[in-house]
Enzyme design. Structure first.
Site, PDB file in Angstrom:
ATOM      1  N   ASP A  33       5.488   0.431  12.000  1.00 44.37           N
ATOM      2  CA  ASP A  33       4.264  -0.223  11.514  1.00 44.37           C
ATOM      3  C   ASP A  33       4.167  -1.677  11.939  1.00 44.37           C
ATOM      4  OD1 ASP A  33       4.093   1.565   8.323  1.00 44.37           O
ATOM      5  OD2 ASP A  33       3.686   2.151  10.386  1.00 44.37           O
ATOM      6  N   LEU A  50       8.655   6.963  17.035  1.00 44.49           N
ATOM      7  CA  LEU A  50       8.222   7.790  15.897  1.00 44.49           C
ATOM      8  C   LEU A  50       6.920   8.530  16.110  1.00 44.49           C
ATOM      9  CD1 LEU A  50      10.415   5.932  14.440  1.00 44.49           C
ATOM     10  CD2 LEU A  50       9.254   6.615  12.381  1.00 44.49           C
ATOM     11  N   ARG A  71      -8.408  -0.629   5.307  1.00 40.92           N
ATOM     12  CA  ARG A  71      -7.642   0.412   4.604  1.00 40.92           C
ATOM     13  C   ARG A  71      -6.342  -0.165   4.058  1.00 40.92           C
ATOM     14  NH1 ARG A  71      -7.157   5.992   7.585  1.00 40.92           N
ATOM     15  NH2 ARG A  71      -5.862   6.159   5.747  1.00 40.92           N
ATOM     16  N   ARG A 105       0.716  14.138  13.341  1.00 37.95           N
ATOM     17  CA  ARG A 105       1.113  13.922  11.941  1.00 37.95           C
ATOM     18  C   ARG A 105       1.301  15.246  11.166  1.00 37.95           C
ATOM     19  NH1 ARG A 105      -0.458   8.708  10.532  1.00 37.95           N
ATOM     20  NH2 ARG A 105       1.125   8.783   8.912  1.00 37.95           N
ATOM     21  N   LYS A 162       0.845  -1.209   0.000  1.00 35.86           N
ATOM     22  CA  LYS A 162       0.000   0.000   0.000  1.00 35.86           C
ATOM     23  C   LYS A 162       0.877   1.254   0.000  1.00 35.86           C
ATOM     24  CE  LYS A 162      -1.590   1.398   4.080  1.00 35.86           C
ATOM     25  NZ  LYS A 162      -1.256   2.770   4.491  1.00 35.86           N
ATOM     26  N   ASN A 163       1.914   1.266   0.828  1.00 36.18           N
ATOM     27  CA  ASN A 163       2.719   2.481   1.001  1.00 36.18           C
ATOM     28  C   ASN A 163       3.718   2.715  -0.117  1.00 36.18           C
ATOM     29  OD1 ASN A 163       1.226   2.994   3.231  1.00 36.18           O
ATOM     30  ND2 ASN A 163       2.824   2.473   4.721  1.00 36.18           N
ATOM     31  N   ARG A 167      -4.872  10.572   4.989  1.00 28.31           N
ATOM     32  CA  ARG A 167      -3.795  11.550   5.100  1.00 28.31           C
ATOM     33  C   ARG A 167      -2.823  11.481   3.931  1.00 28.31           C
ATOM     34  NH1 ARG A 167      -0.257  11.524   7.531  1.00 28.31           N
ATOM     35  NH2 ARG A 167      -0.081  13.682   8.206  1.00 28.31           N
ATOM     36  N   VAL A 171       2.834  18.240   8.660  1.00 36.05           N
ATOM     37  CA  VAL A 171       3.468  18.205   7.327  1.00 36.05           C
ATOM     38  C   VAL A 171       4.381  19.415   7.152  1.00 36.05           C
ATOM     39  CG1 VAL A 171       1.692  16.801   6.197  1.00 36.05           C
ATOM     40  CG2 VAL A 171       1.427  19.307   6.292  1.00 36.05           C
ATOM     41  N   ASP A 172       4.817  19.996   8.284  1.00 35.59           N
ATOM     42  CA  ASP A 172       5.648  21.206   8.222  1.00 35.59           C
ATOM     43  C   ASP A 172       6.917  21.005   7.409  1.00 35.59           C
ATOM     44  OD1 ASP A 172       6.164  19.462  10.524  1.00 35.59           O
ATOM     45  OD2 ASP A 172       7.798  20.848  10.964  1.00 35.59           O
ATOM     46  N   LEU A 173       7.501  19.809   7.470  1.00 34.15           N
ATOM     47  CA  LEU A 173       8.762  19.562   6.744  1.00 34.15           C
ATOM     48  C   LEU A 173       8.523  19.526   5.231  1.00 34.15           C
ATOM     49  CD1 LEU A 173      10.351  16.864   9.101  1.00 34.15           C
ATOM     50  CD2 LEU A 173      10.720  19.350   9.110  1.00 34.15           C
ATOM     51  N   CYS A 193      -4.297  11.891  13.240  1.00 33.34           N
ATOM     52  CA  CYS A 193      -5.030  10.619  13.201  1.00 33.34           C
ATOM     53  C   CYS A 193      -4.821   9.962  14.562  1.00 33.34           C
ATOM     54  CB  CYS A 193      -4.525   9.740  12.074  1.00 33.34           C
ATOM     55  SG  CYS A 193      -2.880   9.116  12.376  1.00 33.34           S
TER      56      CYS A 193
HETATM   57  C1  EPZ Z   1       4.620   6.956   6.480  1.00 34.45           C
HETATM   58  O1  EPZ Z   1       3.854   7.954   7.115  1.00 34.45           O
HETATM   59  C2  EPZ Z   1       3.710   5.733   6.369  1.00 34.45           C
HETATM   60  N1  EPZ Z   1       2.543   6.070   5.548  1.00 34.45           N
HETATM   61  C3  EPZ Z   1       3.266   5.296   7.758  1.00 34.45           C
HETATM   62  O2  EPZ Z   1       2.493   4.116   7.608  1.00 34.45           O
HETATM   63  C4  EPZ Z   1       4.511   4.965   8.575  1.00 34.45           C
HETATM   64  O3  EPZ Z   1       4.112   4.624   9.893  1.00 34.45           O
HETATM   65  C5  EPZ Z   1       5.442   6.189   8.614  1.00 34.45           C
HETATM   66  O4  EPZ Z   1       5.773   6.604   7.272  1.00 34.45           O
HETATM   67  C6  EPZ Z   1       6.742   5.893   9.342  1.00 34.45           C
HETATM   68  O5  EPZ Z   1       7.408   4.828   8.706  1.00 34.45           O
HETATM   69  C7  EPZ Z   1       2.687   6.068   4.196  1.00 34.45           C
HETATM   70  O6  EPZ Z   1       3.755   5.812   3.659  1.00 34.45           O
HETATM   71  C8  EPZ Z   1       1.462   6.398   3.400  1.00 34.45           C
HETATM   72  P1  EPZ Z   1       6.730  10.292   8.481  1.00 34.45           P
HETATM   73  P2  EPZ Z   1       4.413   9.484   7.137  1.00 34.45           P
HETATM   74  O7  EPZ Z   1       6.531  11.583   7.757  1.00 34.45           O
HETATM   75  O8  EPZ Z   1       5.199   9.751   5.926  1.00 34.45           O
HETATM   76  C9  EPZ Z   1       7.275  13.530  11.888  1.00 34.45           C
HETATM   77  C10 EPZ Z   1       0.661   2.694   7.905  1.00 34.45           C
HETATM   78  O9  EPZ Z   1       0.373   2.057   8.910  1.00 34.45           O
HETATM   79  N2  EPZ Z   1       7.014  14.538  10.836  1.00 34.45           N
HETATM   80  O10 EPZ Z   1       7.870   9.410   8.065  1.00 34.45           O
HETATM   81  O11 EPZ Z   1       3.259  10.354   7.446  1.00 34.45           O
HETATM   82  C11 EPZ Z   1       6.046  12.680  12.192  1.00 34.45           C
HETATM   83  O12 EPZ Z   1       5.200  13.314  13.133  1.00 34.45           O
HETATM   84  C12 EPZ Z   1       1.112   4.135   8.010  1.00 34.45           C
HETATM   85  O13 EPZ Z   1       0.666   2.227   6.741  1.00 34.45           O
HETATM   86  C13 EPZ Z   1       7.074  15.882  11.154  1.00 34.45           C
HETATM   87  O14 EPZ Z   1       7.311  16.250  12.309  1.00 34.45           O
HETATM   88  O15 EPZ Z   1       5.389   9.449   8.386  1.00 34.45           O
HETATM   89  C14 EPZ Z   1       6.672  11.413  12.740  1.00 34.45           C
HETATM   90  O16 EPZ Z   1       6.985  11.613  14.114  1.00 34.45           O
HETATM   91  C15 EPZ Z   1       0.878   4.668   9.401  1.00 34.45           C
HETATM   92  N3  EPZ Z   1       6.858  16.812  10.184  1.00 34.45           N
HETATM   93  C16 EPZ Z   1       7.986  11.287  11.971  1.00 34.45           C
HETATM   94  O17 EPZ Z   1       8.248  12.592  11.417  1.00 34.45           O
HETATM   95  C17 EPZ Z   1       6.593  16.449   8.888  1.00 34.45           C
HETATM   96  O18 EPZ Z   1       6.419  17.344   8.025  1.00 34.45           O
HETATM   97  C18 EPZ Z   1       7.926  10.278  10.821  1.00 34.45           C
HETATM   98  O19 EPZ Z   1       6.789  10.598  10.037  1.00 34.45           O
HETATM   99  C19 EPZ Z   1       6.531  15.065   8.576  1.00 34.45           C
HETATM  100  C20 EPZ Z   1       6.756  14.135   9.562  1.00 34.45           C
END
Ligand code: EPZ
Length: 421
Positions: free
Chosen positions: A307, A329, A400, A121, A22-23, A92, A123-125, A116
Site C-alpha cells: 500500500d 502481492l 475512499r 482479488r 481504514k483497514n 470489496r 477470496v478462494d482462501l 478491482c
Molecule cells: C488487504 O487486502 C488490504 N485491504 C489492502 O489494502 C492491502 O493492499 C492488502 O491487504 C495487502 O496488504 C483491507 O485490509 C481492507 P490479501 P486483502 O488477501 O485482504 C491473494 C488499500 O489500499 N489472495 O492480503 O484483499 C491476493 O490476490 C487496500 O487500503 C488469494 O489468492 O489482500 C493477493 O495476491 C488495497 N486468495 C495476496 O493474496 C484469497 O482468498 C494478498 O491479498 C485471498 C488473497
C-alpha cells in the site's frame, strides 16, 4: 465528479494529525456482528469506505449513532444475512461480513466481490478455510451462499498465501465456533493484531497475537461482550504524508502515529538520505542533502507494504539515479505508472518490476487520472513538485481512504483545491 487542482513547488512545513486506520476500522466494524452489547468505537476515519460499510450493516439491521469519528453500534437487532451486489461491488472489503454472519447465524449470502484495478482479488482462501470449519459453500449467480446449520467447528487452517482479510474473516468465524481453531501462516499486520486484541478483550481466548500462528478458542455460539475501543492510527496515511514531506524536501511532523508500525517504510526513507526523528506518537522527516535511489520489494508485514508502493514510486522520480520496485502481492498495481509518465517521469515496466530513472526537477503538471486508492495519492505527491498545474481526475478513489486530504495538505502550505468537473 470532483477533481483536484494542484500547483506544485510550494515550500511546505508544519505538522499533520493522522486519522484512524481504514483497514483496522473495517474488520472491527464487522466484528460487532459478534457482540451481545452496543459497542462504542472512537477515532474512526471519516472516509467513504467506512460510510459504505455502515450502510451495509444498516441494511442488515444494525442500528448506530455515528458522528464521523465516533460510533455507538448495536447489532442485536441485525436480522438479515444477505450482502447484496450493489453495495459489495462498491467496496470489496464487504467480504468481511462473511465470517461473522456465518458464525452467528449459520447462514449468509454475500455477493462475490469483483476484482478491482489492482488485481483479480480472489477470496478462494477465505472460502476453503470456512469449509474446513464445517460450512457448505456454493457459488450461485455471483453470490457466496454459505451454510453451517449446526454452527462452525474449530479446525487447523493453513493459508497457502498470507491474506489480511482472509485471516480477519477466519478469526471472526472462529470466535463463535465450537472448539479451537489454529490459523497457520496468518497475517500479522497491525490491523489484524487490533482485531484479535478487541475480540480477546471481548472474552475469546486467543494465543499468538502478532505472530503468524493464531489459536482461537470459540464460545460455541455465545455472543461476545465488547469493551469500548479506539481505532489505531493509519500507518499508510502516515507513510503517504511522509512521502509528501520527502518529495518536497520539507521538515514535516506527523502526529498520532505508532512509529513501529512503519519500520520498513522509515528504513527506506533513510536509505534515500532522509533523516527521520521518532518520538512515541510522532515521526518527523527532514530533508535529504541528495535524494538517493532505492530498491523496494513489497511483501507482507513487517516487510515493505504494497500500500506504500505507488507513493514511493512517485518519490523515486526525484532520486538521483535508478530505483527498482518489485510488486510481489498484486498483479496489476502499476496503474499509476502511465499517469506519472505523462507528467514526465522515466519509468519502465517489465512484469512485476518497475525501473524508475530519477529526473529531479523534471515533472510537469498536466491532467492525470486516479485509478485506485493508493495510485491517487501517488499522483498528489508527484503534483506537489511538478512545474505548473496538475489536475487529478476521478478522485472518488482518493476519498475512499484519505480523510480530508486537501485540508491537511493546505494546512502545511500546499496549493491544492477541489473543484467540480
Ligand atoms: C488487504 O487486502 C488490504 N485491504 C489492502 O489494502 C492491502 O493492499 C492488502 O491487504 C495487502 O496488504 C483491507 O485490509 C481492507 P490479501 P486483502 O488477501 O485482504 C491473494 C488499500 O489500499 N489472495 O492480503 O484483499 C491476493 O490476490 C487496500 O487500503 C488469494 O489468492 O489482500 C493477493 O495476491 C488495497 N486468495 C495476496 O493474496 C484469497 O482468498 C494478498 O491479498 C485471498 C488473497
Amino acid at each position: 465528479m470532483d477533481f483536484l487542482k494542484v500547483n506544485g513547488k510550494k515550500n511546505l512545513n508544519g505538522s499533520i494529525k493522522i486519522s484512524g486506520a481504514k483497514n483496522a476500522a473495517l474488520p472491527l466494524l464487522t466484528s460487532t456482528i459478534l457482540a451481545k452489547n452496543s459497542v462504542n468505537i472512537s477515532n474512526l476515519p471519516n472516509v467513504v469506505d467506512i460510510r459504505t460499510l455502515l450502510k451495509l450493516l444498516g441494511m442488515l439491521g444494525a442500528s448506530y449513532n455515528h458522528d464521523n469519528t465516533n460510533i455507538s453500534i448495536d447489532t442485536i437487532s441485525l436480522d438479515k444475512t444477505t450482502a447484496t451486489y450493489d453495495i459489495v461491488k462498491t467496496m470489496r472489503a464487504s467480504i468481511l461480513v462473511l465470517g461473522p454472519l456465518l458464525s452467528r447465524f449459520g447462514h449468509c449470502e454475500v455477493s462475490l466481490p469483483g476484482g478491482c484495478a489492482i488485481g483479480q482479488r480472489p477470496v478462494d482462501l477465505h472460502l476453503k478455510a470456512l469449509e474446513q470449519m464445517g460450512a457448505t459453500i456454493v457459488i450461485k449467480s455471483g453470490y457466496i451462499v454459505a451454510n453451517a446449520p449446526d454452527g462452525l467447528r474449530g479446525a487447523t487452517i493453513v493459508f497457502d498465501k498470507v491474506t489480511v482479510t482472509g485471516t480477519e474473516n477466519i478469526v471472526m468465524a472462529a470466535a463463535l465456533a465450537k472448539g479451537t481453531t489454529t490459523i497457520i501462516n496468518a497475517a500479522k499486520e497491525p490491523e489484524v493484531v487490533q482485531l484479535c486484541e478487541v475480540i480477546r478483550d471481548a472474552g475469546v481466548k486467543i494465543e499468538g497475537i502478532g505472530t503468524n500462528t493464531l489459536t482461537i478458542e470459540g464460545t460455541c455460539g455465545e455472543l461476545l461482550d465488547f469493551k469500548d475501543f479506539e481505532i489505531i492510527p493509519d500507518r499508510i496515511e502516515a507513510g503517504t504524508y511522509l512521502c509528501v514531506g520527502a518529495i518536497t524536501n520539507s521538515i514535516l511532523k506527523i502526529e498520532n502515529v505508532i512509529p513501529t508500525h512503519l519500520d520498513a517504510v522509515l528504513n527506506k526513507f533513510e536509505e534515500m538520505g532522509y533523516m527521520i526523528l521518532k518520538e512515541p506518537t510522532t515521526i518527523t522527516i527532514c530533508p535529504a542533502n541528495k535524494i538517493s535511489p532505492v530498491n523496494i520489494v513489497t511483501t507482507e508485514y513487517p516487510g515493505f507494504p504494497t500500500d506504500m508502493q505507488a507513493q514511493f514510486m512517485a518519490l523515486a522520480t526525484m532520486a538521483n539515479g535508478v530505483s527498482v520496485i518489485d510488486e510481489k502481492l498484486f498483479e496489476n498495481r502499476f496503474m499509476h505508472v502511465s499517469e506519472l509518465v505523462r507528467m514526465g517521469a522515466d519509468i519502465k515496466l517489465n512484469g512485476t518490476v518497475a525501473t524508475i530513472t530519477g529526473t529531479p526537477k523534471k515533472l510537469l503538471g498536466t491532467d492525470v487520472m486516479a485509478t485506485d486508492l493508493r495510485a491517487s495519492s501517488a499522483l498528489v505527491i508527484a503534483a506537489l513538485v511538478a512545474d505548473e498545474e496538475t489536475r487529478i481526475h476521478r478522485i472518488y478513489h482518493l476519498d475512499r481512504g484519505y480523510d480530508r486530504l486537501e485540508e491537511k495538505l493546505t494546512s502545511i502550505g500546499a496549493d491544492i483545491v477541489r473543484e467540480k468537473e
